[in-house]
Design a protein around this motif. Structure first.
Motif, PDB file in Angstrom:
ATOM      1  N   ILE A  18       0.840  -1.204   0.000  1.00 14.43           N
ATOM      2  CA  ILE A  18       0.000   0.000   0.000  1.00 14.43           C
ATOM      3  C   ILE A  18       0.872   1.250   0.000  1.00 14.43           C
ATOM      4  O   ILE A  18       0.595   2.220  -0.710  1.00 14.43           O
ATOM      5  CB  ILE A  18      -0.962  -0.017   1.211  1.00 14.43           C
ATOM      6  CG1 ILE A  18      -2.031  -1.085   1.017  1.00 14.43           C
ATOM      7  CG2 ILE A  18      -1.610   1.356   1.405  1.00 14.43           C
ATOM      8  CD1 ILE A  18      -2.966  -1.240   2.192  1.00 14.43           C
ATOM      9  N   GLY A  19       1.947   1.230   0.788  1.00 14.76           N
ATOM     10  CA  GLY A  19       2.837   2.387   0.841  1.00 14.76           C
ATOM     11  C   GLY A  19       3.519   2.662  -0.483  1.00 14.76           C
ATOM     12  O   GLY A  19       3.597   3.806  -0.937  1.00 14.76           O
ATOM     13  N   ILE A  20       3.986   1.612  -1.138  1.00 18.40           N
ATOM     14  CA  ILE A  20       4.646   1.778  -2.434  1.00 18.40           C
ATOM     15  C   ILE A  20       3.636   2.236  -3.477  1.00 18.40           C
ATOM     16  O   ILE A  20       3.913   3.129  -4.281  1.00 18.40           O
ATOM     17  CB  ILE A  20       5.325   0.457  -2.857  1.00 18.40           C
ATOM     18  CG1 ILE A  20       6.522   0.192  -1.939  1.00 18.40           C
ATOM     19  CG2 ILE A  20       5.768   0.513  -4.311  1.00 18.40           C
ATOM     20  CD1 ILE A  20       7.130  -1.181  -2.112  1.00 18.40           C
ATOM     21  N   GLY A  21       2.442   1.642  -3.455  1.00 22.19           N
ATOM     22  CA  GLY A  21       1.397   2.057  -4.409  1.00 22.19           C
ATOM     23  C   GLY A  21       0.987   3.504  -4.211  1.00 22.19           C
ATOM     24  O   GLY A  21       0.830   4.260  -5.171  1.00 22.19           O
ATOM     25  N   GLY A  22       0.819   3.917  -2.943  1.00 25.41           N
ATOM     26  CA  GLY A  22       0.466   5.308  -2.656  1.00 25.41           C
ATOM     27  C   GLY A  22       1.553   6.280  -3.086  1.00 25.41           C
ATOM     28  O   GLY A  22       1.269   7.362  -3.591  1.00 25.41           O
ATOM     29  N   THR A  23       2.801   5.873  -2.889  1.00 24.52           N
ATOM     30  CA  THR A  23       3.912   6.720  -3.314  1.00 24.52           C
ATOM     31  C   THR A  23       3.930   6.883  -4.827  1.00 24.52           C
ATOM     32  O   THR A  23       4.133   7.996  -5.339  1.00 24.52           O
ATOM     33  CB  THR A  23       5.254   6.127  -2.833  1.00 24.52           C
ATOM     34  OG1 THR A  23       5.220   6.034  -1.406  1.00 24.52           O
ATOM     35  CG2 THR A  23       6.424   6.975  -3.265  1.00 24.52           C
ATOM     36  N   LEU A  24       3.721   5.808  -5.550  1.00 22.10           N
ATOM     37  CA  LEU A  24       3.709   5.884  -7.014  1.00 22.10           C
ATOM     38  C   LEU A  24       2.545   6.742  -7.527  1.00 22.10           C
ATOM     39  O   LEU A  24       2.712   7.517  -8.473  1.00 22.10           O
ATOM     40  CB  LEU A  24       3.652   4.479  -7.616  1.00 22.10           C
ATOM     41  CG  LEU A  24       4.910   3.620  -7.419  1.00 22.10           C
ATOM     42  CD1 LEU A  24       4.698   2.221  -7.979  1.00 22.10           C
ATOM     43  CD2 LEU A  24       6.115   4.294  -8.055  1.00 22.10           C
ATOM     44  N   ILE A  25       1.385   6.613  -6.903  1.00 20.71           N
ATOM     45  CA  ILE A  25       0.236   7.437  -7.303  1.00 20.71           C
ATOM     46  C   ILE A  25       0.517   8.912  -6.993  1.00 20.71           C
ATOM     47  O   ILE A  25       0.217   9.797  -7.801  1.00 20.71           O
ATOM     48  CB  ILE A  25      -1.050   6.942  -6.615  1.00 20.71           C
ATOM     49  CG1 ILE A  25      -1.463   5.591  -7.193  1.00 20.71           C
ATOM     50  CG2 ILE A  25      -2.183   7.952  -6.771  1.00 20.71           C
ATOM     51  CD1 ILE A  25      -2.598   4.915  -6.458  1.00 20.71           C
ATOM     52  N   GLY A  26       1.119   9.191  -5.835  1.00 19.89           N
ATOM     53  CA  GLY A  26       1.466  10.568  -5.489  1.00 19.89           C
ATOM     54  C   GLY A  26       2.484  11.166  -6.435  1.00 19.89           C
ATOM     55  O   GLY A  26       2.377  12.336  -6.825  1.00 19.89           O
ATOM     56  N   LEU A  27       3.479  10.383  -6.822  1.00 18.52           N
ATOM     57  CA  LEU A  27       4.477  10.867  -7.783  1.00 18.52           C
ATOM     58  C   LEU A  27       3.845  11.140  -9.148  1.00 18.52           C
ATOM     59  O   LEU A  27       4.172  12.131  -9.806  1.00 18.52           O
ATOM     60  CB  LEU A  27       5.616   9.865  -7.920  1.00 18.52           C
ATOM     61  CG  LEU A  27       6.632   9.841  -6.782  1.00 18.52           C
ATOM     62  CD1 LEU A  27       7.613   8.691  -6.966  1.00 18.52           C
ATOM     63  CD2 LEU A  27       7.367  11.167  -6.703  1.00 18.52           C
ATOM     64  N   ALA A  28       2.940  10.258  -9.571  1.00 18.71           N
ATOM     65  CA  ALA A  28       2.257  10.473 -10.855  1.00 18.71           C
ATOM     66  C   ALA A  28       1.417  11.745 -10.815  1.00 18.71           C
ATOM     67  O   ALA A  28       1.404  12.525 -11.781  1.00 18.71           O
ATOM     68  CB  ALA A  28       1.388   9.264 -11.191  1.00 18.71           C
ATOM     69  N   ALA A  29       0.729  11.994  -9.693  1.00 22.52           N
ATOM     70  CA  ALA A  29      -0.068  13.224  -9.561  1.00 22.52           C
ATOM     71  C   ALA A  29       0.832  14.455  -9.571  1.00 22.52           C
ATOM     72  O   ALA A  29       0.494  15.470 -10.191  1.00 22.52           O
ATOM     73  CB  ALA A  29      -0.896  13.168  -8.275  1.00 22.52           C
ATOM     74  N   ALA A  30       1.978  14.379  -8.912  1.00 24.38           N
ATOM     75  CA  ALA A  30       2.910  15.515  -8.897  1.00 24.38           C
ATOM     76  C   ALA A  30       3.457  15.787 -10.287  1.00 24.38           C
ATOM     77  O   ALA A  30       3.572  16.955 -10.703  1.00 24.38           O
ATOM     78  CB  ALA A  30       4.044  15.245  -7.923  1.00 24.38           C
ATOM     79  N   VAL A  31       3.778  14.739 -11.038  1.00 20.10           N
ATOM     80  CA  VAL A  31       4.285  14.918 -12.399  1.00 20.10           C
ATOM     81  C   VAL A  31       3.219  15.563 -13.283  1.00 20.10           C
ATOM     82  O   VAL A  31       3.520  16.465 -14.087  1.00 20.10           O
ATOM     83  CB  VAL A  31       4.769  13.565 -12.982  1.00 20.10           C
ATOM     84  CG1 VAL A  31       4.987  13.653 -14.481  1.00 20.10           C
ATOM     85  CG2 VAL A  31       6.039  13.123 -12.277  1.00 20.10           C
ATOM     86  N   LEU A  32       1.968  15.143 -13.136  1.00 23.99           N
ATOM     87  CA  LEU A  32       0.883  15.753 -13.919  1.00 23.99           C
ATOM     88  C   LEU A  32       0.709  17.232 -13.571  1.00 23.99           C
ATOM     89  O   LEU A  32       0.542  18.069 -14.464  1.00 23.99           O
ATOM     90  CB  LEU A  32      -0.433  15.012 -13.666  1.00 23.99           C
ATOM     91  CG  LEU A  32      -0.640  13.706 -14.413  1.00 23.99           C
ATOM     92  CD1 LEU A  32      -1.909  13.013 -13.924  1.00 23.99           C
ATOM     93  CD2 LEU A  32      -0.717  13.957 -15.898  1.00 23.99           C
ATOM     94  N   ALA A  33       0.737  17.576 -12.286  1.00 23.75           N
ATOM     95  CA  ALA A  33       0.578  18.969 -11.871  1.00 23.75           C
ATOM     96  C   ALA A  33       1.734  19.820 -12.378  1.00 23.75           C
ATOM     97  O   ALA A  33       1.531  20.943 -12.875  1.00 23.75           O
ATOM     98  CB  ALA A  33       0.470  19.058 -10.351  1.00 23.75           C
ATOM     99  N   ILE A  34       2.953  19.312 -12.281  1.00 21.90           N
ATOM    100  CA  ILE A  34       4.119  20.071 -12.750  1.00 21.90           C
ATOM    101  C   ILE A  34       4.083  20.236 -14.260  1.00 21.90           C
ATOM    102  O   ILE A  34       4.392  21.320 -14.781  1.00 21.90           O
ATOM    103  CB  ILE A  34       5.422  19.390 -12.278  1.00 21.90           C
ATOM    104  CG1 ILE A  34       5.558  19.547 -10.766  1.00 21.90           C
ATOM    105  CG2 ILE A  34       6.633  19.964 -12.990  1.00 21.90           C
ATOM    106  CD1 ILE A  34       6.675  18.740 -10.152  1.00 21.90           C
ATOM    107  N   ALA A  35       3.696  19.188 -14.990  1.00 16.19           N
ATOM    108  CA  ALA A  35       3.609  19.289 -16.449  1.00 16.19           C
ATOM    109  C   ALA A  35       2.563  20.328 -16.861  1.00 16.19           C
ATOM    110  O   ALA A  35       2.791  21.125 -17.786  1.00 16.19           O
ATOM    111  CB  ALA A  35       3.286  17.933 -17.053  1.00 16.19           C
TER     112      ALA A  35
END
Length: 169
Positions: A18-35
């Motif tokens: 769950i922790g790894i999955g949440g981290t990956l989802i958070g990173l994907a959201a951050a990349v989308l916001a920055i893009a």
């Protein structure tokens, strides 16, 4: 001799997943916001790479919305920083012609709204801050009419002197 409890190891693995999955989802959201922010900066004529530098991106946002540079102090003061970030986000969204509901959505879901504006057909309309347009922030309140002051209808009933008076009273 201690026995190995198999149930505890399964729970630990599950929580790690769950922790790894949440981290990956958070990173994907951050990349989308920055893009999305990168493309919004480019639409406003600013360098897109500024979106990835933490304090510099806020300085660029201040330039885009037309606020003075000393507003950067506002994000350094605890509790004031929330107000300043919401205000600048509102002005940024309005600079691209969007309404206040988009500000609320951008504060909650920046990974959706920023790419929608950045990669969409929205154009940069210019700074929305009144100071950048040659006025001040309080010009809108000069001709404010209180909705509770209705001059068309008097508050007290009119006194009608045309009525016949009762002499006995």
């Amino acid at each position: 001799m201690d026995t190995y409890n198999y149930d505890e190891s399964m729970g630990s693995g599950f929580l790690a997943g769950i922790g790894i999955g949440g981290t990956l989802i958070g990173l994907a959201a951050a990349v989308l916001a920055i893009a999305g922010l990168w493309k919004m900066f480019e639409k406003a004529g600013k360098p897109g790479w500024a979106a990835i530098i933490p304090v510099y991106n806020f300085i660029i946002m201040l330039e885009i919305v037309g606020k003075p540079l000393w507003w950067i102090i506002g994000i350094l003061i605890p509790c004031v920083n929330f107000v300043v970030i919401i205000w600048v986000t509102n002005l940024l969204i309005k600079s691209f012609g969007k309404d206040v509901i988009y500000t609320v959505l951008a504060l909650i879901f920046p990974y959706i709204i920023y790419p929608m504006i950045g990669f969409g057909s929205d154009r940069y309309l210019g700074p929305t801050a009144a100071e950048a347009q040659g006025g001040d922030s309080f010009n809108q309140f000069k001709n404010y009419k209180n909705p509770f002051d209705n001059n068309d209808k008097p508050q007290d009933p009119p006194k009608n002197d045309d009525r016949p008076q009762d002499p006995t009273v």
